[in-house]
Every structure is written in C-alpha cells, then in structure tokens.
Design an enzyme around this catalytic site. Structure first.
Site, PDB file in Angstrom:
ATOM      1  N   ASP A  22       0.820  -1.213   0.000  1.00  0.00           N
ATOM      2  CA  ASP A  22       0.000   0.000   0.000  1.00  0.00           C
ATOM      3  C   ASP A  22       0.852   1.259   0.000  1.00  0.00           C
ATOM      4  O   ASP A  22       0.609   2.188  -0.783  1.00  0.00           O
ATOM      5  CB  ASP A  22      -0.939   0.002   1.206  1.00  0.00           C
ATOM      6  CG  ASP A  22      -2.064  -1.012   1.065  1.00  0.00           C
ATOM      7  OD1 ASP A  22      -2.069  -1.758   0.073  1.00  0.00           O
ATOM      8  OD2 ASP A  22      -2.943  -1.045   1.946  1.00  0.00           O
ATOM      9  N   ARG A 102       1.092   6.249  17.189  1.00  0.00           N
ATOM     10  CA  ARG A 102       0.897   7.217  16.109  1.00  0.00           C
ATOM     11  C   ARG A 102       1.506   8.589  16.373  1.00  0.00           C
ATOM     12  O   ARG A 102       2.072   9.193  15.469  1.00  0.00           O
ATOM     13  CB  ARG A 102      -0.591   7.340  15.771  1.00  0.00           C
ATOM     14  CG  ARG A 102      -1.232   6.061  15.248  1.00  0.00           C
ATOM     15  CD  ARG A 102      -0.323   5.271  14.371  1.00  0.00           C
ATOM     16  NE  ARG A 102      -0.989   4.157  13.703  1.00  0.00           N
ATOM     17  CZ  ARG A 102      -0.373   3.071  13.299  1.00  0.00           C
ATOM     18  NH1 ARG A 102       0.937   2.939  13.527  1.00  0.00           N
ATOM     19  NH2 ARG A 102      -1.014   2.107  12.668  1.00  0.00           N
ATOM     20  N   ASP A 131      -6.624   6.255  12.748  1.00  0.00           N
ATOM     21  CA  ASP A 131      -5.226   6.640  12.552  1.00  0.00           C
ATOM     22  C   ASP A 131      -5.077   7.934  11.755  1.00  0.00           C
ATOM     23  O   ASP A 131      -4.162   8.721  12.007  1.00  0.00           O
ATOM     24  CB  ASP A 131      -4.453   5.509  11.865  1.00  0.00           C
ATOM     25  CG  ASP A 131      -4.066   4.411  12.835  1.00  0.00           C
ATOM     26  OD1 ASP A 131      -4.105   4.658  14.057  1.00  0.00           O
ATOM     27  OD2 ASP A 131      -3.729   3.309  12.385  1.00  0.00           O
ATOM     28  N   SER A 185      -6.451  -7.296   8.596  1.00  0.00           N
ATOM     29  CA  SER A 185      -5.449  -6.238   8.598  1.00  0.00           C
ATOM     30  C   SER A 185      -4.702  -6.283   9.923  1.00  0.00           C
ATOM     31  O   SER A 185      -5.314  -6.434  10.982  1.00  0.00           O
ATOM     32  CB  SER A 185      -6.132  -4.875   8.425  1.00  0.00           C
ATOM     33  OG  SER A 185      -5.206  -3.814   8.580  1.00  0.00           O
TER      34      SER A 185
END
Length: 425
Positions: A22, A102, A131, A185
């Site tokens: 990705d 994050r 996110d 995922s």
C-alpha cells in the site's frame, strides 16, 4: 491519473513508509498526482519485522532521501511508560497499543519535513479509521502550517484489484500473497499486535488461533506456573527478576514471558472516534503484565484520595490518547498530575504467570503506606476502635437529617414490613 489541483503548491512530501504494497503504491501515486519529490520515513517501533528492506524498495522506486530509524527506546520510554503510569485502558479493555504509537511517528514526520525542507507529509491511513485523525492532529499541533496528504481520501484506487493493477502498471513488486484477499489487517509494535477487518468483521466469528503472533493459546501454555518480580522506580518498571533493563528491553522481556504463558489476548468491539463500532483482536502480553504490576505497587504506595482521583481521570486520559490528542494541552495537564502521583511509587511486585492469567502474589515498597500495626486482627495499641463510633455518627448525620425532614419510611421491596420515620437520637 490527473494531478491534484487542491494543493498544487506541494513540492516535497515526507511519506510514512512501511515498505509494504500500500505505501509503495502511495509513494508512486504522490509523484503522479502531485508531481512532488518524495522523502520516505520508516520507523522501527518493534513491529518484529526487518525495516531495512524498505530502503531497497524505496531506492527501486527512485527515492533519494530515505530515513530509517530505530525508535524502540523512544517509543517505550516517552510514550508507553507515561501512558502506563495512568493505568490507561480505553473502554475498560483496550491497552491502546496502536493509538500510542501514532503520535511518535507523526512527530518524526513533521521533524523530517523541517529537516528536508518538505512542505507536506503523507500517511497511508484510510478515511474510515482513527489513525488518520491521530496522524493529522499530531502534525497540526506541532506545525500548524504543514500540509497533510491522505491518499485514501483522494484517489480512486478503492479496491484491492485496482491497487494491484496500478502496482503492475508501474512495476511495483506485488508479493504473491497480496494478489488475493488477506484474512485480516494487522498492525504491530513493541506493545502489541492488532488484527482487524475481513474475516474478523463479523463479531460473532471467533479468530483462528494460528493468527496470533506474540502469544500461545492458554491451553497450549506450560502446565507449570512461573513467578517473576518487577521493580519500579517512580512509577516506571526498571528491572525484571533483579536484572536492570532499558525500557524497550524490559517490555520485550515481559512480552516474551507473557507470550509464553498465553497472557494478553483480548477480543473487543470498540467505539471509533469517527463514529462507527469496530471489532478488533489484540495481543498485549507485556502490557497486560505491566498493568497488573503497576496497580499492585500503587496499592501500597498511593494515598487513597490520590488513587481514587487518578482512577477518575484515567478514562478521560485514555480517550484523549485514543482520539489522537497526545500533543494537546489537556493531555499534558493530566500527565503532569499523573506523574506527580508517582513520586513514591517505588518497590517490587511478585506475579504468577499461568495459563493466560497474571496473578499478583506479593508487593513491597520502601515507603509503603500499608501498616500491619493498624490493620492487624490481633491485639494492638495504635488504633482505638471506639473512635469508629463517632466517625460513623458524623458520616450518618446528613442522611438522618434528610430522612427526618422528608418524613421518609424504609420498606422492603414488596412494600411490607414498614418501619416508621427515622428520628434523631
């Protein structure tokens, strides 16, 4: 594909780059859509995979400025440990393994943008998840003028087939296992592994046991328990079984021990900040042990009212981290209060690890507030039990006055056996 005109002034962008399919597609797409030079940033925060191959992939795609950094110590010391000082749990279950990573990644994106003269950053988070919010709130808090590019909110590559087609058109290597639908995922770091989507989207369907990476199932864990001791200094763990370890090494050791004994698996449905509910499965073996141990050492070192107030603040603190407000004045204010409570949180906790369970079996501290002389059931000369009578009568005074003023009666649940109004003695 046409270029974006919304931010046509973007000349250079720093991309959070994992080296996977990705973000490799995003890397190429940024050049096509914006005509911008791309700088890649790959962070090692303990995801358990080699990050250096990302360099070769970036070079293959023509990238000149490539940043690969080992941030494991920064991650645990400056983010995980401060969070655990608060015993932070989101919605009663989630230990915030993805959420807390994050702000560190986004912070470095902004810093690298400043170092390289870039005017934008980019991330691979989707428009449905949390996110995107975490990355962007951090970026804007640290550099209000920064531009943020979120390809998943802009492009038309909205299916796996289109992504792979785009990759093949631009000679981006596609791993064989990416040509089909992945079963879920996954996101990993030194604190946890998360699994979402695809096969897990039905909250009634149990996850396959072979999905898990950090832990064995409790059924497959050793039949004999293992005892460990964790030393704390001012709220932070500093040693396991007497061996002093760096923050990252200590969390890795607890992960190993917890994983061996099947500790730290959870399956939950959480409320995302964007408004939808999401089912996630998490492994947090070291964090689960750390939470139990930290609460245990606080139980003998924290004043009652300080502990209760801290527990009241925790859900708000957890929500701030989950929603992406790490770099906010309110989170920093709460952190200052939480850290002050940890001044005397120093000592040792003994725990038993067995078949998915982490059981506290002992705790000691040089400044313990636990007094055997006061709590003993044996004869003592430090506590006058007659004092409790006046204490109780004073605590009850407002209740008795209230009932007298209102003329209340006390009855059982079915309305029988009434007692008359309570009066003052």
């Amino acid at each position: 594909m046409t270029r974006s005109t919304r931010t046509s002034d973007v000349k250079k962008v720093v991309l959070a780059y994992s080296g996977g399919l990705d973000t490799s597609i995003i890397l190429k797409w940024l050049g096509d859509a914006y005509g911008a030079e791309v700088v890649t940033f790959t962070a090692d925060i303990g995801q358990g995979e080699e990050v250096e191959p990302a360099r070769a992939k970036a070079e293959l795609l023509g990238i000149k400025e490539i940043y690969i950094e080992d941030l494991r110590e920064d991650f645990v010391r400056d983010y995980v440990f401060p969070m655990f000082r608060a015993n932070t749990v989101y919605e009663g279950t989630y230990l915030l393994g993805t959420s807390i990573a994050r702000p560190l990644i986004a912070k470095r994106l902004v810093e690298i943008a400043a170092e390289t003269g870039a005017d934008a950053i980019a991330h691979g988070a989707t428009g449905k998840g949390n996110d995107q919010v975490r990355f962007e709130l951090t970026a804007y808090a640290l550099n209000p003028a920064i531009k943020v590019i979120a390809p998943w909110r802009e492009w038309d590559l909205n299916s796996r087939a289109r992504l792979i087609s785009y990759a093949e058109q631009h000679q981006i290597p596609v791993p064989k296992d990416k040509r089909g639908e992945s079963p879920y995922s996954m996101d990993a770091n030194l604190l946890h592994v998360s699994y979402e989507g695809k096969a897990l989207e039905d909250p009634w369907v149990a996850p396959d046991d072979d999905m898990f990476r950090m832990t064995v199932s409790p059924e497959a864990a050793p039949d004999a328990p293992q005892w460990i001791e964790i030393d704390f200094r001012k709220g932070d763990p500093v040693a396991v079984d007497g061996e002093k370890l760096s923050p990252a090494a200590l969390l890795a050791r607890l992960n190993e021990l917890g994983g061996k004994h099947g500790i730290g698996r959870i399956d939950l449905v959480e409320n995302r900040f964007v408004g939808m509910k999401s089912r996630g499965v998490y492994e947090t073996p070291g964090g689960t042990i750390l939470l139990a141990a930290h609460r245990a050492i606080e139980s003998i070192t924290l004043d009652r009212e300080a502990m209760h107030l801290k527990d009241e603040l925790m859900p708000r603190y957890a929500e701030l981290i989950y929603n992406g407000f790490w770099f906010s004045p309110e989170r920093e204010m709460l952190q200052a209060a939480i850290d002050k409570t940890q001044d005397n949180v120093t000592g040792t906790v003994r725990l038993k690890l067995y078949k998915g369970n982490c059981v506290v079996e002992g705790r000691k501290a040089p400044r313990s507030l636990y007094s055997v002389d006061h709590v003993t059931f044996e004869e003592d000369d430090v506590y006058d039990q007659h004092d409790a009578e006046g204490f109780i009568r004073l605590q009850a005074l407002r209740l008795r006055l209230g009932n007298t003023a209102l003329g209340r009666s006390v009855s059982d649940l079915d309305g029988q056996a009434k007692i008359g109004p309570l009066g003052l003695e």
